[in-house]
Design an enzyme around this catalytic site. Structure first.
Site, PDB file in Angstrom:
ATOM      1  N   GLU A 212      33.601   2.658  20.750  1.00 35.44           N
ATOM      2  CA  GLU A 212      34.231   1.770  19.776  1.00 35.44           C
ATOM      3  C   GLU A 212      33.133   1.181  18.913  1.00 35.44           C
ATOM      4  O   GLU A 212      31.963   1.161  19.295  1.00 35.44           O
ATOM      5  CB  GLU A 212      35.031   0.684  20.492  1.00 35.44           C
ATOM      6  CG  GLU A 212      34.217  -0.257  21.386  1.00 35.44           C
ATOM      7  CD  GLU A 212      33.699  -1.494  20.674  1.00 35.44           C
ATOM      8  OE1 GLU A 212      34.288  -1.915  19.672  1.00 35.44           O
ATOM      9  OE2 GLU A 212      32.691  -2.046  21.130  1.00 35.44           O
TER      10      GLU A 212
ATOM     11  N   ARG B  11      39.346  -1.834  22.179  1.00 34.08           N
ATOM     12  CA  ARG B  11      39.077  -0.966  21.028  1.00 34.08           C
ATOM     13  C   ARG B  11      38.747   0.463  21.463  1.00 34.08           C
ATOM     14  O   ARG B  11      38.745   1.375  20.647  1.00 34.08           O
ATOM     15  CB  ARG B  11      37.937  -1.546  20.178  1.00 34.08           C
ATOM     16  CG  ARG B  11      38.331  -2.806  19.411  1.00 34.08           C
ATOM     17  CD  ARG B  11      37.267  -3.239  18.428  1.00 34.08           C
ATOM     18  NE  ARG B  11      36.028  -3.643  19.068  1.00 34.08           N
ATOM     19  CZ  ARG B  11      35.737  -4.872  19.487  1.00 34.08           C
ATOM     20  NH1 ARG B  11      36.619  -5.856  19.329  1.00 34.08           N
ATOM     21  NH2 ARG B  11      34.577  -5.140  20.064  1.00 34.08           N
TER      22      ARG B  11
ATOM     23  N   HIS C 160      28.357  -4.034  16.075  1.00 29.89           N
ATOM     24  CA  HIS C 160      27.976  -3.383  17.323  1.00 29.89           C
ATOM     25  C   HIS C 160      28.696  -2.057  17.494  1.00 29.89           C
ATOM     26  O   HIS C 160      29.689  -1.791  16.829  1.00 29.89           O
ATOM     27  CB  HIS C 160      28.124  -4.314  18.542  1.00 29.89           C
ATOM     28  CG  HIS C 160      29.483  -4.354  19.171  1.00 29.89           C
ATOM     29  ND1 HIS C 160      29.898  -5.385  19.976  1.00 29.89           N
ATOM     30  CD2 HIS C 160      30.526  -3.488  19.132  1.00 29.89           C
ATOM     31  CE1 HIS C 160      31.124  -5.142  20.398  1.00 29.89           C
ATOM     32  NE2 HIS C 160      31.535  -4.018  19.904  1.00 29.89           N
TER      33      HIS C 160
ATOM     34  N   PHE D  84      28.984 -17.332  15.621  1.00 33.63           N
ATOM     35  CA  PHE D  84      29.600 -16.280  14.820  1.00 33.63           C
ATOM     36  C   PHE D  84      31.024 -16.668  14.408  1.00 33.63           C
ATOM     37  O   PHE D  84      31.433 -16.488  13.258  1.00 33.63           O
ATOM     38  CB  PHE D  84      29.598 -14.950  15.570  1.00 33.63           C
ATOM     39  CG  PHE D  84      30.226 -13.839  14.789  1.00 33.63           C
ATOM     40  CD1 PHE D  84      29.601 -13.351  13.656  1.00 33.63           C
ATOM     41  CD2 PHE D  84      31.451 -13.321  15.148  1.00 33.63           C
ATOM     42  CE1 PHE D  84      30.190 -12.338  12.905  1.00 33.63           C
ATOM     43  CE2 PHE D  84      32.053 -12.320  14.391  1.00 33.63           C
ATOM     44  CZ  PHE D  84      31.412 -11.825  13.270  1.00 33.63           C
TER      45      PHE D  84
ATOM     46  N   HIS E 114      24.913 -15.870  25.236  1.00 35.54           N
ATOM     47  CA  HIS E 114      25.857 -15.033  24.494  1.00 35.54           C
ATOM     48  C   HIS E 114      27.026 -15.856  23.966  1.00 35.54           C
ATOM     49  O   HIS E 114      27.501 -15.637  22.851  1.00 35.54           O
ATOM     50  CB  HIS E 114      26.366 -13.863  25.337  1.00 35.54           C
ATOM     51  CG  HIS E 114      27.146 -12.893  24.512  1.00 35.54           C
ATOM     52  ND1 HIS E 114      28.519 -12.897  24.457  1.00 35.54           N
ATOM     53  CD2 HIS E 114      26.748 -11.950  23.628  1.00 35.54           C
ATOM     54  CE1 HIS E 114      28.922 -11.968  23.602  1.00 35.54           C
ATOM     55  NE2 HIS E 114      27.865 -11.382  23.086  1.00 35.54           N
TER      56      HIS E 114
ATOM     57  N   SER F  30      23.798  -3.409  19.370  1.00 34.16           N
ATOM     58  CA  SER F  30      24.359  -4.605  18.763  1.00 34.16           C
ATOM     59  C   SER F  30      23.371  -5.072  17.696  1.00 34.16           C
ATOM     60  O   SER F  30      22.244  -5.445  18.019  1.00 34.16           O
ATOM     61  CB  SER F  30      24.531  -5.638  19.882  1.00 34.16           C
ATOM     62  OG  SER F  30      24.873  -6.876  19.364  1.00 34.16           O
TER      63      SER F  30
END
Lengths: 355, 355
Positions: free
Chosen positions: A143, A178, A322, A308, A301, A221
């Site tokens: 994905e 995904r 990513h 984000f 993270h 990423s």
């Protein structure tokens, strides 16, 4: 709004999604769309390892040689070149190539110029080390996710098109959802799966081959701030980057505890070795599940994620993306020549039973 | 390791879990186990609202009166009493009662002493306001989670037993998966669901009745540091509490934007109104999904979550827990007398069409 899973890869599900049918993501994101005739692709991480400034020029010469090899009828459709210093202080240069089908890559690897170069005993006496980490996921085994819609990097360079706004993002579990394969498979490794040294001895140097196992997950990423101007540039450099480095250093140094076999935060370079304003992380994981657990629980993270979320709708020139894949053991190659034993998949690999 | 869903509530699934079958939580947590004859319970939030120090004594008298009412054959099995100052600066005292079946609560509400008191015109001239927010989830409509195993607070007081280590925790989505109903239902509100004023006018004061809708979610999320000694006490007061307050204030003030109808961080008090070292948050949400989205993306909640992850295995006297339910519209009562219009479910309720 469309599904991240392309129409021709959609099938009846036995595993349901995590969110209700009317889930609405909080901001738009996009995925790459490959031509329907693409069935499996290859991601080749071709590395050169050196130690100390004295060997840097030789390493760059080796990188140039690898890049020259790529210019071949069966070479990759796209490649980029990166540098990073690993946890043991070694310089690592990686040429990352993407092939739209594994047969091409196999032919490239088997071509006289490439095969002779890799197999030559000269490699054993070169003042630098080499590695090849090559995986070939099928299209239902990977994905992508982009916060932008043009000039897709990485595997996106194999894609002829970009999706419209996709539904499967903005919640934990969306990465898995995904993957076309997630409709019916958990993508778990066999319960007793381990990395195994199948030839050579990492401590002794020389040639080492590591066997992987089904469903090793690989994430790339990326962060590209080449065109970012203020205030976006500061947002990245001051708010995102320090936390990103902290999180990626954690995985580099403590990955074995959380199921991360190898983690490298690399910086793109030009052919003279000069750094560009573009980095990406390359992480190999025991499973997609281990990657999920870490990503959704580790403070660093989560901090990147919430930053984000805050800025996603305002991003202009800062390019974040990513790509994540899993692959079958038979579609993985992990080979090392004169690399230190902490390199790549060697670190967590067990010696073969008969050694 | 056992499932959070009790054996007699387990059924064939049409909605799969988010994690693979061999998922292992990172530390132990427990859920309450109710007797199998319990089918539906009632959570009654009985409030008194006053403004300014001058009316505090009258409010406490009203609280004592409500508590006296509970001492009744159909009174709740358990109750506690709390205080908080709301976003508009009003004092709110809430007596929270738990009934092991809704019939008992209905009989209690209809008993002459309680009904006469609530219906009396005296309530309209009292110097304080009143509210009742009462929901009756079925046993498949709620879940609990405790970081300890004894003296369960809240709905846990109706439970005769505690589980062993449960599997469904430690990942986003586990709250939903602890609901027995999640095996086959998404617990979504109707798409056009809204809160509606069905009688009265919040701006005018007096009596107001608000109609809810199916699947309003109610969370009680508690922190009890009464018995915590150093260093656990500082861990709570210095590291967890400030972030908790920040997150709960955010929801109190900005809830409408994220699907939170009402949010109150309350402090337990004794009958003289003295604060105890125990708080909990009471949040009403449009849906479990809206609660999930906020919890897994808001920086304050993620910070609390990562701190909890770090310390979970070392908790001794600090008692952290939550209970979450959804309920059918027909099992919800939201009634207000002389409360300010921002109180509880009034804030986000639309006037009836014919007003």
């Amino acid at each position: 709004m469309e599904s991240a899973i392309d129409t021709h890869l959609t099938c009846p599900r036995s595993i349901s999604r995590r969110v209700p049918d009317d889930y609405q993501p909080p901001f738009p994101m996009w995925v790459g769309r490959a031509d329907t005739e693409i069935e499996q692709i290859t991601m080749g991480y071709l590395g050169v390892q050196s130690h100390g400034e004295a060997h840097r020029a030789q390493a760059l010469t080796a990188v140039a040689e690898i890049v020259a090899h790529l210019d071949h009828p069966h070479g990759p459709s796209h490649h980029d070149v990166t540098h990073h210093v690993d946890g043991e202080g070694y310089d690592n240069f990686i040429v990352v190539g993407y092939w739209a089908d594994p047969q091409s890559c196999t032919r490239w690897l088997g071509s006289p110029e490439v095969d002779r170069w890799w197999s030559s005993d000269d490699r054993l006496t070169d003042p630098v080390g080499y590695f090849r980490e090559i995986v070939s996921p099928r299209v239902d085994q990977f994905e992508t996710l982009y916060a932008f819609q043009d000039r897709l990097p990485g595997v996106g360079a194999l894609m002829s098109d970009i999706s419209g706004d996709i539904n499967e993002h903005g919640y934990w579990g969306s990465m898995r959802e995904r993957f076309p394969l997630s409709q019916n498979e958990w993508m778990q490794p066999p319960r007793d799966a381990t990395l195994r040294i199948v030839s050579g001895d990492p401590a002794a140097g020389g040639r080492v081959v590591v066997a992987g196992h089904d469903n090793i997950a690989l994430i790339r990423s990326g962060q590209d701030w080449r065109e970012a101007v203020e205030p976006e540039r500061s947002l990245y450099l001051d708010e995102i980057q320090p936390t990103l480095h902290q999180g990626m250093d954690f995985l580099r140094d403590n990955g074995a505890d959380v199921g991360c076999y190898s983690n490298r935060l690399v910086r793109n370079i030009d052919l003279d070795g000069r750094p560009l304003d573009e980095t990406y992380n390359i992480g190999h994981w025991r499973s997609l599940e281990k990657l999920e657990r870490w990503a959704e629980s580790h403070p660093t993270h989560l901090r990147i994620f919430t930053t984000f979320f805050k800025v996603a709708t305002e991003l202009d020139k800062l390019r974040l993306y990513h790509e994540v894949s899993v692959s079958d053991a038979q579609d993985q190659i992990f080979e090392y020549i004169n690399c230190h034993p902490g390199t790549g998949m060697m670190r967590d690999a067990s010696p073969a039973a008969n050694q």
